[in-house]
Design a protein around this motif. Structure first.
Motif, PDB file in Angstrom:
ATOM      1  N   ILE A 192      42.592  17.730  12.973  1.00  0.00           N
ATOM      2  CA  ILE A 192      43.620  18.759  12.905  1.00  0.00           C
ATOM      3  C   ILE A 192      44.880  18.219  13.566  1.00  0.00           C
ATOM      4  O   ILE A 192      44.819  17.539  14.597  1.00  0.00           O
ATOM      5  CB  ILE A 192      43.153  20.070  13.582  1.00  0.00           C
ATOM      6  N   ALA A 193      46.013  18.492  12.951  1.00  0.00           N
ATOM      7  CA  ALA A 193      47.298  18.060  13.478  1.00  0.00           C
ATOM      8  C   ALA A 193      48.129  19.294  13.795  1.00  0.00           C
ATOM      9  O   ALA A 193      48.249  20.199  12.966  1.00  0.00           O
ATOM     10  CB  ALA A 193      48.022  17.169  12.472  1.00  0.00           C
ATOM     11  N   SER A 194      48.701  19.340  14.988  1.00  0.00           N
ATOM     12  CA  SER A 194      49.508  20.482  15.395  1.00  0.00           C
ATOM     13  C   SER A 194      50.668  19.994  16.247  1.00  0.00           C
ATOM     14  O   SER A 194      50.587  18.960  16.913  1.00  0.00           O
ATOM     15  CB  SER A 194      48.663  21.496  16.178  1.00  0.00           C
ATOM     16  N   ARG A 195      51.738  20.758  16.217  1.00  0.00           N
ATOM     17  CA  ARG A 195      52.927  20.397  16.991  1.00  0.00           C
ATOM     18  C   ARG A 195      52.630  20.522  18.480  1.00  0.00           C
ATOM     19  O   ARG A 195      51.882  21.397  18.915  1.00  0.00           O
ATOM     20  CB  ARG A 195      54.081  21.314  16.603  1.00  0.00           C
ATOM     21  N   THR A 196      53.220  19.639  19.250  1.00  0.00           N
ATOM     22  CA  THR A 196      53.026  19.672  20.689  1.00  0.00           C
ATOM     23  C   THR A 196      54.364  19.528  21.399  1.00  0.00           C
ATOM     24  O   THR A 196      55.276  18.864  20.911  1.00  0.00           O
ATOM     25  CB  THR A 196      52.076  18.551  21.154  1.00  0.00           C
ATOM     26  N   LEU A 197      54.464  20.174  22.549  1.00  0.00           N
ATOM     27  CA  LEU A 197      55.646  20.069  23.395  1.00  0.00           C
ATOM     28  C   LEU A 197      55.311  19.419  24.734  1.00  0.00           C
ATOM     29  O   LEU A 197      55.996  19.619  25.717  1.00  0.00           O
ATOM     30  CB  LEU A 197      56.250  21.461  23.637  1.00  0.00           C
ATOM     31  N   ARG A 200      58.454  16.404  26.731  1.00  0.00           N
ATOM     32  CA  ARG A 200      59.715  17.101  26.539  1.00  0.00           C
ATOM     33  C   ARG A 200      60.878  16.144  26.296  1.00  0.00           C
ATOM     34  O   ARG A 200      61.952  16.562  25.855  1.00  0.00           O
ATOM     35  CB  ARG A 200      60.002  17.991  27.748  1.00  0.00           C
ATOM     36  N   ASN A 201      60.692  14.857  26.612  1.00  0.00           N
ATOM     37  CA  ASN A 201      61.764  13.897  26.361  1.00  0.00           C
ATOM     38  C   ASN A 201      61.686  13.318  24.952  1.00  0.00           C
ATOM     39  O   ASN A 201      62.499  12.486  24.575  1.00  0.00           O
ATOM     40  CB  ASN A 201      61.714  12.759  27.379  1.00  0.00           C
ATOM     41  N   ARG A 202      60.693  13.756  24.160  1.00  0.00           N
ATOM     42  CA  ARG A 202      60.568  13.318  22.767  1.00  0.00           C
ATOM     43  C   ARG A 202      60.460  14.547  21.878  1.00  0.00           C
ATOM     44  O   ARG A 202      59.781  15.507  22.218  1.00  0.00           O
ATOM     45  CB  ARG A 202      59.337  12.418  22.565  1.00  0.00           C
ATOM     46  N   HIS A 203      61.108  14.479  20.741  1.00  0.00           N
ATOM     47  CA  HIS A 203      61.103  15.584  19.801  1.00  0.00           C
ATOM     48  C   HIS A 203      60.255  15.221  18.582  1.00  0.00           C
ATOM     49  O   HIS A 203      59.941  14.057  18.335  1.00  0.00           O
ATOM     50  CB  HIS A 203      62.537  15.921  19.369  1.00  0.00           C
ATOM     51  N   CYS A 204      59.892  16.257  17.814  1.00  0.00           N
ATOM     52  CA  CYS A 204      59.142  16.079  16.557  1.00  0.00           C
ATOM     53  C   CYS A 204      57.846  15.325  16.796  1.00  0.00           C
ATOM     54  O   CYS A 204      57.538  14.319  16.131  1.00  0.00           O
ATOM     55  CB  CYS A 204      59.984  15.368  15.500  1.00  0.00           C
ATOM     56  N   VAL A 205      57.045  15.795  17.749  1.00  0.00           N
ATOM     57  CA  VAL A 205      55.786  15.152  18.111  1.00  0.00           C
ATOM     58  C   VAL A 205      54.635  16.079  17.732  1.00  0.00           C
ATOM     59  O   VAL A 205      54.703  17.294  17.950  1.00  0.00           O
ATOM     60  CB  VAL A 205      55.738  14.830  19.621  1.00  0.00           C
ATOM     61  N   MET A 206      53.596  15.502  17.145  1.00  0.00           N
ATOM     62  CA  MET A 206      52.384  16.263  16.833  1.00  0.00           C
ATOM     63  C   MET A 206      51.191  15.613  17.508  1.00  0.00           C
ATOM     64  O   MET A 206      51.183  14.410  17.783  1.00  0.00           O
ATOM     65  CB  MET A 206      52.153  16.332  15.319  1.00  0.00           C
ATOM     66  N   LEU A 207      50.192  16.433  17.774  1.00  0.00           N
ATOM     67  CA  LEU A 207      48.941  15.972  18.374  1.00  0.00           C
ATOM     68  C   LEU A 207      47.878  15.932  17.291  1.00  0.00           C
ATOM     69  O   LEU A 207      47.595  16.945  16.651  1.00  0.00           O
ATOM     70  CB  LEU A 207      48.505  16.915  19.495  1.00  0.00           C
ATOM     71  N   LEU A 208      47.300  14.761  17.049  1.00  0.00           N
ATOM     72  CA  LEU A 208      46.240  14.579  16.068  1.00  0.00           C
ATOM     73  C   LEU A 208      44.906  14.481  16.787  1.00  0.00           C
ATOM     74  O   LEU A 208      44.661  13.529  17.528  1.00  0.00           O
ATOM     75  CB  LEU A 208      46.486  13.320  15.228  1.00  0.00           C
ATOM     76  N   VAL A 209      44.056  15.488  16.623  1.00  0.00           N
ATOM     77  CA  VAL A 209      42.739  15.532  17.247  1.00  0.00           C
ATOM     78  C   VAL A 209      41.709  15.137  16.191  1.00  0.00           C
ATOM     79  O   VAL A 209      41.605  15.793  15.150  1.00  0.00           O
ATOM     80  CB  VAL A 209      42.424  16.932  17.804  1.00  0.00           C
ATOM     81  N   CYS A 210      40.971  14.068  16.442  1.00  0.00           N
ATOM     82  CA  CYS A 210      39.992  13.556  15.483  1.00  0.00           C
ATOM     83  C   CYS A 210      38.614  14.128  15.773  1.00  0.00           C
ATOM     84  O   CYS A 210      38.361  14.724  16.821  1.00  0.00           O
ATOM     85  CB  CYS A 210      39.957  12.027  15.529  1.00  0.00           C
ATOM     86  N   ALA A 211      37.699  13.900  14.826  1.00  0.00           N
ATOM     87  CA  ALA A 211      36.349  14.435  14.969  1.00  0.00           C
ATOM     88  C   ALA A 211      35.579  13.760  16.089  1.00  0.00           C
ATOM     89  O   ALA A 211      34.646  14.348  16.642  1.00  0.00           O
ATOM     90  CB  ALA A 211      35.601  14.290  13.643  1.00  0.00           C
ATOM     91  N   ASP A 212      35.923  12.512  16.421  1.00  0.00           N
ATOM     92  CA  ASP A 212      35.223  11.784  17.489  1.00  0.00           C
ATOM     93  C   ASP A 212      35.876  11.979  18.851  1.00  0.00           C
ATOM     94  O   ASP A 212      35.674  11.165  19.757  1.00  0.00           O
ATOM     95  CB  ASP A 212      35.150  10.295  17.146  1.00  0.00           C
ATOM     96  N   ASP A 213      36.699  13.032  18.989  1.00  0.00           N
ATOM     97  CA  ASP A 213      37.362  13.413  20.237  1.00  0.00           C
ATOM     98  C   ASP A 213      38.547  12.515  20.592  1.00  0.00           C
ATOM     99  O   ASP A 213      39.165  12.705  21.651  1.00  0.00           O
ATOM    100  CB  ASP A 213      36.388  13.440  21.429  1.00  0.00           C
TER     101      ASP A 213
END
Length: 366
Positions: A192-197, A200-213
């Motif tokens: 699952i990919a979701s936006r993350t804040l 704060r010094n980088r913009h347009c960042v997402m967190l990709l959580v994989c099935a293997d943690d």
């Protein structure tokens, strides 16, 4: 002179306009009726012998349709009389016997012609299949990647957690990072990919959580590019992820998460949508039971927090899967079966599930 054979045109006209939709402007309707007039002229020997061409029978067909609209349209207060009908045709080149005109007028007056104004129904579009999305490039571009959490649940070493730019390509269910001669493949099953804040010094960042943690932080070029990447990754995961298997059997009371198979699903997209919705219902029931269990505890244990956090994230993930597949299969539907609220907003996992248990705290969202 035209004899009684012209009455055939009334019956043929009625059958024709009941089946053929007469929609659009008058010029469009006239072109449609001209095909009927030509057919009558070519198939009726008596009319062909007495008329000079299909233009005259076309004049009669149009006059009959105008008479039908005037008598039965409901928009005219003063209906057309027989003398007016005859006068209209007298001003044309068609030479039609008055007895035939009288019979045509009375026939339409007693039995109106039903006009079909409904356009022909388009055949339903075939639903997309999973095979259409195999070996297809869903998204490609440049991403800045950072290793955030390892499979062990720990942060990587300080020299392995830097931000590096990669050429990324999402083909089928594989997300490939390449740079020079190096390649890194991530299979997007149950991810699952979701936006993350978080940063704060980088913009347009997402967190990709994989099935293997494993967890990766990925920075896109701009906000539009970020939305496209998140949508593509989550859609691929929703399409290709197989149904979760039962949790491993253990003789301890420790909570065991479901096993997530790496193999591609064998279900169709419709079955995949139903599986995701069923999984949402199961996770909701488990979560409600866990919340009711809290009242029996003196104080929530770290394992209880871990299970609660796990069920929350899994439920949100499968809600997103169901929403994306529903949009893919039924794009014209006004209401979606699922409308998750959490994946459109900014979220951040500061700790993985395992670290939450080890630290005896609950991961928080920022």
């Amino acid at each position: 002179m035209i004899n009684i054979e012209a009455v055939v045109s009334t019956q043929s006209t009625g059958v024709f306009v009941e089946r053929a939709p007469l929609i659009g402007e008058n010029s469009t309707r006239e072109r449609i009726l001209f095909h009927l007039s030509r057919h009558l002229y070519e198939t009726n020997t008596a009319l062909r012998q007495q008329l000079s061409g299909p233009e005259e029978i076309h004049t009669l067909v149009c006059a009959l349709m105008m008479l039908n609209t005037d008598l039965h349209g409901g928009m005219v207060d003063r209906k057309m009389t027989y003398s007016q009908f005859e006068s209209n045709l007298r001003n044309t080149e068609a030479t039609i016997d008055k007895g035939v005109l009288k019979e045509l007028y009375n026939g339409i007056k007693s039995k109106p012609i039903i006009v079909n104004s409904t356009p022909p129904a388009e055949p339903p579009k075939p639903l997309p299949t999973l095979e259409q999305y195999e070996n297809v490039i869903h998204k490609q571009g440049s991403l800045v990647k950072k290793n955030y959490i390892l499979m062990s649940g720990k942060r990587p070493g300080i020299f392995k957690r830097g931000w590096k730019r990669w050429d990324a390509e999402l083909r089928g269910s594989k997300l490939t990072f390449s740079k020079g001669g190096k390649k890194l493949e991530v299979i997007c099953h149950h991810c699952i990919a979701s936006r993350t804040l978080t940063h704060r010094n980088r913009h347009c960042v997402m967190l990709l959580v994989c099935a293997d943690d494993r967890q990766f932080l990925l920075q896109a070029v701009d906000d539009t590019d970020l939305q496209e990447w998140m949508h593509a990754i989550n859609k691929v995961a929703a399409m290709f992820s197989a149904l979760p298997m039962a949790a491993p059997v253990s003789n301890s009371n420790k909570f065991q998460p479901h096993s997530l198979p790496m193999s591609r699903t064998k279900c169709s997209l419709e079955e995949q949508l139903q599986n995701h919705m069923t999984q949402v219902d199961k996770l909701t029931q488990e979560y409600d039971a866990l919340i009711r269990q809290q009242s029996n505890l003196v104080a929530p244990t770290p394992e209880w927090h871990y299970k609660k956090r796990y069920l929350e994230k899994e439920k949100e993930k499968f809600e997103e899967y169901a929403h994306l597949l529903n949009t893919l299969l039924y794009p014209d539907s006004e209401e979606s079966l699922m409308s998750p609220q959490s994946f459109g907003r900014a979220t951040a996992n500061r700790m993985s599930y395992k670290r939450a248990v080890q630290k005896n705290v609950t991961p928080v969202n920022v």
